[in-house]
Design a protein around this motif. Structure first.
Motif, PDB file in Angstrom:
ATOM      1  N   VAL A   1      35.366  35.823  31.513  1.00  0.00           N
ATOM      2  CA  VAL A   1      34.710  36.762  32.408  1.00  0.00           C
ATOM      3  C   VAL A   1      35.731  37.313  33.403  1.00  0.00           C
ATOM      4  O   VAL A   1      35.750  38.514  33.693  1.00  0.00           O
ATOM      5  N   ARG A   2      36.598  36.432  33.902  1.00  0.00           N
ATOM      6  CA  ARG A   2      37.616  36.857  34.861  1.00  0.00           C
ATOM      7  C   ARG A   2      38.516  37.937  34.259  1.00  0.00           C
ATOM      8  O   ARG A   2      38.766  38.969  34.897  1.00  0.00           O
ATOM      9  N   ARG A   3      38.976  37.726  33.043  1.00  0.00           N
ATOM     10  CA  ARG A   3      39.871  38.680  32.400  1.00  0.00           C
ATOM     11  C   ARG A   3      39.128  39.982  32.074  1.00  0.00           C
ATOM     12  O   ARG A   3      39.674  41.076  32.219  1.00  0.00           O
ATOM     13  N   PHE A   4      37.871  39.853  31.645  1.00  0.00           N
ATOM     14  CA  PHE A   4      37.071  41.029  31.327  1.00  0.00           C
ATOM     15  C   PHE A   4      36.921  41.928  32.548  1.00  0.00           C
ATOM     16  O   PHE A   4      37.063  43.142  32.466  1.00  0.00           O
ATOM     17  N   MET A   5      36.661  41.316  33.699  1.00  0.00           N
ATOM     18  CA  MET A   5      36.523  42.093  34.926  1.00  0.00           C
ATOM     19  C   MET A   5      37.865  42.654  35.378  1.00  0.00           C
ATOM     20  O   MET A   5      37.936  43.755  35.938  1.00  0.00           O
ATOM     21  N   ALA A   6      38.946  41.926  35.136  1.00  0.00           N
ATOM     22  CA  ALA A   6      40.275  42.390  35.542  1.00  0.00           C
ATOM     23  C   ALA A   6      40.670  43.669  34.817  1.00  0.00           C
ATOM     24  O   ALA A   6      41.470  44.462  35.324  1.00  0.00           O
ATOM     25  N   LEU A   7      40.083  43.887  33.633  1.00  0.00           N
ATOM     26  CA  LEU A   7      40.393  45.092  32.870  1.00  0.00           C
ATOM     27  C   LEU A   7      39.940  46.365  33.584  1.00  0.00           C
ATOM     28  O   LEU A   7      40.364  47.460  33.220  1.00  0.00           O
ATOM     29  N   THR A   8      39.085  46.229  34.595  1.00  0.00           N
ATOM     30  CA  THR A   8      38.674  47.395  35.385  1.00  0.00           C
ATOM     31  C   THR A   8      39.804  47.891  36.281  1.00  0.00           C
ATOM     32  O   THR A   8      39.770  49.021  36.758  1.00  0.00           O
ATOM     33  N   GLY A   9      40.787  47.020  36.542  1.00  0.00           N
ATOM     34  CA  GLY A   9      41.872  47.378  37.451  1.00  0.00           C
ATOM     35  C   GLY A   9      41.541  47.138  38.904  1.00  0.00           C
ATOM     36  O   GLY A   9      42.376  47.389  39.792  1.00  0.00           O
ATOM     37  N   ALA A  10      40.337  46.641  39.180  1.00  0.00           N
ATOM     38  CA  ALA A  10      39.923  46.380  40.565  1.00  0.00           C
ATOM     39  C   ALA A  10      40.495  45.047  41.038  1.00  0.00           C
ATOM     40  O   ALA A  10      40.742  44.141  40.229  1.00  0.00           O
ATOM     41  N   PRO A  11      40.723  44.872  42.344  1.00  0.00           N
ATOM     42  CA  PRO A  11      41.186  43.589  42.875  1.00  0.00           C
ATOM     43  C   PRO A  11      40.196  42.470  42.536  1.00  0.00           C
ATOM     44  O   PRO A  11      38.992  42.716  42.407  1.00  0.00           O
ATOM     45  N   GLU A  12      40.717  41.254  42.419  1.00  0.00           N
ATOM     46  CA  GLU A  12      39.863  40.131  42.026  1.00  0.00           C
ATOM     47  C   GLU A  12      38.731  39.904  43.015  1.00  0.00           C
ATOM     48  O   GLU A  12      37.622  39.528  42.621  1.00  0.00           O
ATOM     49  N   THR A  13      38.983  40.141  44.292  1.00  0.00           N
ATOM     50  CA  THR A  13      37.926  39.947  45.285  1.00  0.00           C
ATOM     51  C   THR A  13      36.758  40.897  45.035  1.00  0.00           C
ATOM     52  O   THR A  13      35.589  40.511  45.184  1.00  0.00           O
ATOM     53  N   GLU A  14      37.056  42.124  44.643  1.00  0.00           N
ATOM     54  CA  GLU A  14      36.001  43.089  44.354  1.00  0.00           C
ATOM     55  C   GLU A  14      35.264  42.717  43.063  1.00  0.00           C
ATOM     56  O   GLU A  14      34.047  42.904  42.958  1.00  0.00           O
ATOM     57  N   CYS A  15      36.005  42.208  42.088  1.00  0.00           N
ATOM     58  CA  CYS A  15      35.380  41.757  40.845  1.00  0.00           C
ATOM     59  C   CYS A  15      34.424  40.596  41.118  1.00  0.00           C
ATOM     60  O   CYS A  15      33.299  40.564  40.605  1.00  0.00           O
ATOM     61  N   GLN A  16      34.862  39.651  41.944  1.00  0.00           N
ATOM     62  CA  GLN A  16      34.009  38.508  42.269  1.00  0.00           C
ATOM     63  C   GLN A  16      32.785  38.962  43.051  1.00  0.00           C
ATOM     64  O   GLN A  16      31.686  38.431  42.857  1.00  0.00           O
ATOM     65  N   SER A  17      32.957  39.923  43.920  1.00  0.00           N
ATOM     66  CA  SER A  17      31.838  40.441  44.689  1.00  0.00           C
ATOM     67  C   SER A  17      30.793  41.086  43.779  1.00  0.00           C
ATOM     68  O   SER A  17      29.580  40.892  43.958  1.00  0.00           O
TER      69      SER A  17
END
Length: 261
Positions: free
Chosen positions: A91-107
């Motif tokens: 899930v972490r890597r999938f969200m990282a593919l958006t290019g958004a910072p990890e904090t925004e992905c977690q939010s």
């Protein structure tokens, strides 16, 4: 992007799409403004996904025009996402593919209720968890327009009610517009503002409670929803997760939609 409520985010004027000279979408007109939730319903083969792809700009139109607000930012939740099962993907890597910072992905994951799954493999997610992951991915961009193709696919009825509730909450928080596709009016009638019944052309449109008794709707989609399914609201101080189980809620005025047959 800045628009007023009076300015449509997207407007379709007599849009048609044909494949091999056969019409799939026939002279459809509609518009979506900020804070609107517009649900497109229709049987299989009605042209719903084709129409959405035209709005997204990935399907050329045969006739008519699509007008979009300047610098319109769109978040898209597809009906299906085919992932190679042998490809390790968390899930972490999938969200990282958006290019958004990890904090925004977690939010975004927290907003859709699946932050605890941050390190889980996407291949081990349930249908409801996967839909919420796709929604979180769309929300990272804080879109002006959220486009959802059958967002409750693969989710049980109580989970669907919770997911539609989440979509309404997101609309309120972002003040965005929403276009949503569904097969069933009765499952979304409490979560939508306006309904468009599509069977290649627009059969009828209007408020959900009115549409369910429209002769064109009954002719195309069957009996009025009130005769087969009842949807009601109540206020409480808890919420339901994507499986329909009760969990503690953060918002005491949370409104839950329950479905009874």
């Amino acid at each position: 992007m800045t628009t007023t409520d009076a300015e449509p985010l997207v407007r379709l004027d007599q849009v048609s799409v044909s494949f091999n000279e056969l019409p799939v979408v026939d002279r459809v007109s509609l518009e979506v403004r900020r804070n609107d939730i517009v649900t497109i319903i229709g049987p299989n083969g009605a042209g719903k996904t084709t129409l959405i792809k035209a709005v997204l700009g990935i399907q050329p139109v045969t006739a008519g025009r699509i007008h979009k607000a300047h610098r319109l930012l769109i978040g898209y939740v597809p009906q299906h996402l085919e992932l190679q099962p042998t490809l390790p993907l968390s899930v972490r890597r999938f969200m990282a593919l958006t290019g958004a910072p990890e904090t925004e992905c977690q939010s975004a994951l927290a907003r859709t209720g699946i932050r605890p799954l941050f390190r889980k493999s996407v291949h081990h997610l349930s249908g409801g968890e996967m839909q919420r992951l796709l929604l979180a991915r769309a929300l990272v961009r804080k879109p002006d327009l959220l486009v959802l193709d059958e967002p409750a696919q693969g989710v049980d009825i109580n989970g669907q009610a919770a997911l539609y509730e989440l979509i309404r909450d997101v609309r309120d928080e972002l003040a965005c517009g929403v276009i949503m596709i569904s097969h069933d009016l009765h499952l979304v009638m409490a979560a939508t503002d306006r309904v468009i019944c599509l069977n290649q052309h627009v059969c009828c449109s209007g408020y959900p409670a009115d549409i369910s008794h429209d002769p064109a709707f009954v002719e195309t989609f069957g009996q009025p929803v009130a005769e087969s399914l009842a949807v009601y609201h109540h206020h409480h101080n808890h919420s339901h997760d994507l499986h329909g189980d009760v969990v503690d809620g953060e918002h005491p005025e949370h409104v839950e939609h329950h479905v009874h047959s």
